[in-house]
Enzyme design. Sequence first.
Site, PDB file in Angstrom:
ATOM      1  N   CYS A   2     -18.655   7.429 -43.818  1.00  0.00           N
ATOM      2  CA  CYS A   2     -19.004   7.345 -45.225  1.00  0.00           C
ATOM      3  C   CYS A   2     -18.833   8.691 -45.901  1.00  0.00           C
ATOM      4  O   CYS A   2     -18.455   9.685 -45.290  1.00  0.00           O
ATOM      5  CB  CYS A   2     -20.462   6.890 -45.372  1.00  0.00           C
ATOM      6  SG  CYS A   2     -20.838   5.375 -44.463  1.00  0.00           S
ATOM      7  N   LEU A  51     -17.903   3.241 -45.736  1.00  0.00           N
ATOM      8  CA  LEU A  51     -16.848   2.604 -44.964  1.00  0.00           C
ATOM      9  C   LEU A  51     -17.548   1.842 -43.853  1.00  0.00           C
ATOM     10  O   LEU A  51     -18.117   2.440 -42.941  1.00  0.00           O
ATOM     11  CB  LEU A  51     -15.886   3.648 -44.380  1.00  0.00           C
ATOM     12  CG  LEU A  51     -14.777   3.123 -43.460  1.00  0.00           C
ATOM     13  CD1 LEU A  51     -13.840   2.194 -44.218  1.00  0.00           C
ATOM     14  CD2 LEU A  51     -13.996   4.273 -42.840  1.00  0.00           C
ATOM     15  N   ALA A  52     -17.548   0.527 -43.942  1.00  0.00           N
ATOM     16  CA  ALA A  52     -18.342  -0.295 -43.024  1.00  0.00           C
ATOM     17  C   ALA A  52     -17.670  -0.377 -41.655  1.00  0.00           C
ATOM     18  O   ALA A  52     -16.511  -0.779 -41.547  1.00  0.00           O
ATOM     19  CB  ALA A  52     -18.518  -1.698 -43.606  1.00  0.00           C
ATOM     20  N   GLY A  78     -21.138   9.021 -40.395  1.00  0.00           N
ATOM     21  CA  GLY A  78     -20.804   9.260 -39.002  1.00  0.00           C
ATOM     22  C   GLY A  78     -21.206   8.129 -38.098  1.00  0.00           C
ATOM     23  O   GLY A  78     -21.439   6.992 -38.539  1.00  0.00           O
ATOM     24  N   ASP A 102     -26.543   1.558 -36.903  1.00  0.00           N
ATOM     25  CA  ASP A 102     -27.007   2.829 -36.360  1.00  0.00           C
ATOM     26  C   ASP A 102     -27.696   3.659 -37.437  1.00  0.00           C
ATOM     27  O   ASP A 102     -28.502   4.543 -37.137  1.00  0.00           O
ATOM     28  CB  ASP A 102     -25.868   3.622 -35.705  1.00  0.00           C
ATOM     29  CG  ASP A 102     -24.748   3.972 -36.664  1.00  0.00           C
ATOM     30  OD1 ASP A 102     -24.550   3.249 -37.648  1.00  0.00           O
ATOM     31  OD2 ASP A 102     -24.044   4.974 -36.403  1.00  0.00           O
ATOM     32  N   LEU A 261      -4.555   7.181 -31.395  1.00  0.00           N
ATOM     33  CA  LEU A 261      -3.467   8.046 -31.847  1.00  0.00           C
ATOM     34  C   LEU A 261      -2.782   8.567 -30.588  1.00  0.00           C
ATOM     35  O   LEU A 261      -3.403   9.233 -29.761  1.00  0.00           O
ATOM     36  CB  LEU A 261      -4.007   9.206 -32.675  1.00  0.00           C
ATOM     37  CG  LEU A 261      -4.925   8.837 -33.839  1.00  0.00           C
ATOM     38  CD1 LEU A 261      -5.414  10.099 -34.557  1.00  0.00           C
ATOM     39  CD2 LEU A 261      -4.215   7.914 -34.817  1.00  0.00           C
ATOM     40  N   VAL A 291       3.413   9.300 -34.644  1.00  0.00           N
ATOM     41  CA  VAL A 291       4.238   9.751 -35.755  1.00  0.00           C
ATOM     42  C   VAL A 291       5.588  10.209 -35.208  1.00  0.00           C
ATOM     43  O   VAL A 291       5.675  10.793 -34.126  1.00  0.00           O
ATOM     44  CB  VAL A 291       3.547  10.886 -36.541  1.00  0.00           C
ATOM     45  CG1 VAL A 291       3.438  12.168 -35.710  1.00  0.00           C
ATOM     46  CG2 VAL A 291       4.271  11.164 -37.852  1.00  0.00           C
ATOM     47  N   SER A 377      -8.842   9.758 -31.224  1.00  0.00           N
ATOM     48  CA  SER A 377      -7.894  10.874 -31.219  1.00  0.00           C
ATOM     49  C   SER A 377      -8.136  11.776 -30.019  1.00  0.00           C
ATOM     50  O   SER A 377      -9.271  11.919 -29.549  1.00  0.00           O
ATOM     51  CB  SER A 377      -8.042  11.677 -32.520  1.00  0.00           C
ATOM     52  OG  SER A 377      -7.395  12.938 -32.421  1.00  0.00           O
TER      53      SER A 377
END
Length: 613
Positions: A2, A51-52, A78, A102, A261, A291, A377
Amino acid sequence: MCGITGWVSFDRDLRAEAAAVDAMTETMACRGPDDRGTWIEGPAALGHRRLAIIDLPGGRQPMTARTPDGTVALVYSGEAYNFTELRRELIGRGHRFTTDSDTEVVLRAYLEWGEELAERLNGMYAFALWDGRRDALVMVRDRMGIKPFSYYPTPDGVLFGSEPKAILANPLARARVGIDGLRELFAMVKTPGHAVWDGMYEVEPGTVLTVDRQGLRRRVYWRLETRPHPDDRATTIATVRTLLDDIVRRQLVADVPRCTLLSGGLDSSAMTALAARQLGEHGERVRSFAVDFAGQADNFVADELRATPDTPFVHDVARASGTDHQDIVLDAQALADPGVRAEVIRARDLPMGFGDMDASLLLLFRAIREHSTVALSGESADEVFGGYLQFFDEEVRGADTFPWLVRFGRHFGDDTGILSPALTRALNLGAYIADGYRTAVAGIPRLDGESDLEYRMRQICHLHLTRFVRLLLDRKDRASMAVGLEVRVPFCDHRLVEYVYNAPWSLKSFDGREKSLLREATADLIPQSVYDRVKSPYPSTQDPAYAVVLQKHVKDLLAAPSHPVFDLVDRERVHQAAHRDTPRITQPSRRGLERTLDLALWLDLYKPEISLT
């Protein structure tokens, strides 16, 4: 994941300032495209964009808990990867939950343990609690600084936000950058707590800040500590593997699509293989993304940093682990697009100078976001396990400066050469870097009996884990959250960091190679090609067309000689770089072009007041 922001003003009732709080909150829309919320009560105002990821319907914020002595309100960004265990413990202590998020676990943990909840969390987080029982704001940041968190003291309180843009949206904040801010911008040393903007600071990693009517108090709840390492090689390798298994398992928890990634290097390959094995136990297949650049196979030339292109190794891992893989192929026009450059600068709030590597990261994340909301990542494995070439460079080991600056200068040259002589003199970067280095190494303890080489390597590891990695973590967070993608970094789990940091260098490099412990701990998972591959950093395009497009954009800028960027850069040097024959465009020249364009766009977008005194 978020975006959070807020304002505490002990001399006013902030209900009259709702419009300002809304404006601060809306700057975080990219970090939280799914929901928004604000909460104001007397001297405190909190804003949240969501951001759910976990408990999609139940994790709305700001989240409050009413007590007989006042309200406690939380805005949280977070993930707490041990929230299940904490929830179980809190239920045992009598707490009752109304959601599966959380976020509520963090709120209830504060009610139970106060500020000491920080020591109990495992994860990446930046959160703020307004404690109406004692009229105090409590701000907490994770141990490694994975999630960004800035604050701006005011005469009667404080402003805060996930990013500087949220603070700068408040009329009390001044968009000003002084000489120390410019030094930080160009030095690439990441001074702890420094936020570049005058009057603004970062909540330092592993720190709790409390603001009340008596002022601001700081408590460090975690720092990288030096301890003896009693384990032998076999035990150390086994412990690393056990930790990695647990870490990846925890970080795969989400109620939204996940992916990895994948660069074809040891770090991302090991992580992807672990994720594929664990998801495979549940009949799932991991998605992976890499990428690549149009024409890279034709244009690739091995150099000191990159001996091999990524793609063949990426595909080896994808086949071996059975991932659902996709290459994201970018061309020169996309990498040099001014619109993309502007998005990067808005995401970073600063012209950080990573050039095409910043643009490609943002474009990669945008493409991934069409399929996944969470990505794992391999970031920070080089810092944890000793993966960079500078760890093995005798010149670096003997240098009285930050290790990465030696090799960067050798390979890329000095992109500050594009700056005006007046600015160069005012910055005096050599002295700034030297002072910062002396401060950084002064606090690194030496074990009894530790050899000179072991202690020097401890210093190099410590500097990478407390300075350099923070540059990379901030870069990755800003680029990912600019498109609403949550990137998790398993190698930043503090248990792994603490354990491997204290393993002696002779153990970290027992086979004479980089990341020996990680390689052996995951040898059963990765293809032989990756096991044998030499470290290669994040890719950069070698397409000559990219430099051509940069030159065109800089020529357009030169046609506006009154642009304020020419107060910072040397117009004649910029002109020479813009008109140099393309085959003669060196790395320093290309970086100078990128730096000029970044600075110009930053001045256009943010209109900062620049002071050289």
